[in-house]
Write an enzyme that holds these catalytic residues in place. Structure first.
Site, PDB file in Angstrom:
ATOM      1  N   ASP A 117      29.393 -23.120   8.994  1.00 21.23           N
ATOM      2  CA  ASP A 117      29.285 -21.663   8.846  1.00 21.23           C
ATOM      3  C   ASP A 117      27.942 -21.162   9.390  1.00 21.23           C
ATOM      4  O   ASP A 117      27.865 -20.103  10.014  1.00 21.23           O
ATOM      5  CB  ASP A 117      29.419 -21.257   7.367  1.00 21.23           C
ATOM      6  N   ASP A 154      28.930 -15.015  10.020  1.00 20.86           N
ATOM      7  CA  ASP A 154      30.231 -15.682   9.978  1.00 20.86           C
ATOM      8  C   ASP A 154      30.787 -15.429   8.582  1.00 20.86           C
ATOM      9  O   ASP A 154      30.476 -16.152   7.643  1.00 20.86           O
ATOM     10  CB  ASP A 154      30.075 -17.179  10.242  1.00 20.86           C
ATOM     11  N   GLU A 204      31.842 -12.105  13.561  1.00 25.34           N
ATOM     12  CA  GLU A 204      33.038 -12.693  14.147  1.00 25.34           C
ATOM     13  C   GLU A 204      34.248 -11.854  13.779  1.00 25.34           C
ATOM     14  O   GLU A 204      34.415 -11.453  12.628  1.00 25.34           O
ATOM     15  CB  GLU A 204      33.216 -14.126  13.649  1.00 25.34           C
TER      16      GLU A 204
END
Length: 185
Positions: A137, A7, A66
């Site tokens: 996160d 992330d 992501e």
């Protein structure tokens, strides 16, 4: 199979390494890289160093990241793009195929809700993986890895390790399960 989920962020970069054996998922390692209050170039350098060390230690077979969320402000999108570039470079430098997933796809695969909030992501990480992520996160990175493991049979690499052509060829052999508007397969 061991997968690294990332992330990306310039202030906090979440990571999650998840192993799958059959239907069983196990967290190998997870956390958040926090480069400190430094100029951008130095923060990105620290994130790159941290990801390099993590990849060497955990030895994942593939990486998942992501995709950029376009709803952010232009400045935020640029900064996020730089952090994503570092994550992609670390994985590619290690020879890992890299797969990208939209935030809504990750949330849907992980929680069953494509609009899940931070609390739901954290709860699902605890329930599904037995993990106790301290920050969203970290939970998001674990979710990205789990999403990739769930989608792996149909995934096409975004970059890395030269496997993209083989994956595209395999995807081209897939047939749609429904007919188009003209009634042809």
């Amino acid at each position: 199979m061991i997968v690294l989920g990332i992330d990306p962020g310039s202030r906090r970069c979440g990571y999650g390494v998840v192993a799958r054996e059959g239907a069983r998922l196990t967290v190998v390692e997870s956390g958040v890289l926090v480069p400190g209050d430094l100029p951008m170039a130095q923060r990105l350098g620290r994130i790159l160093d941290g990801l390099d060390a993590l990849i060497a230690r955990a030895r994942p077979a593939e990486a998942s990241v992501e995709a950029v969320f376009s709803g952010a402000s232009p400045r935020s999108a640029l900064v996020l793009g730089q952090a994503r570039g570092v994550a992609l470079a670390a994985a590619a430098r290690a020879g890992l195929p890299v797969f990208e997933y939209a935030p809504s796809e990750v949330k849907l695969a992980f929680t069953g809700n494509g609009r899940a909030g931070k609390d739901q992501m954290l709860r699902t990480a605890r329930m599904l993986l037995g993990a106790a992520p301290g920050l969203s996160d970290e939970a998001d990175a674990l979710a990205i890895a789990v999403c990739h493991l769930a989608r792996r049979a149909f995934a096409v690499p975004a970059a890395g390790a030269g496997r993209a052509a083989a994956a595209r060829a395999a995807a081209a052999r897939l047939r749609p399960s429904r007919r188009d508007h003209r009634g042809t397969p």
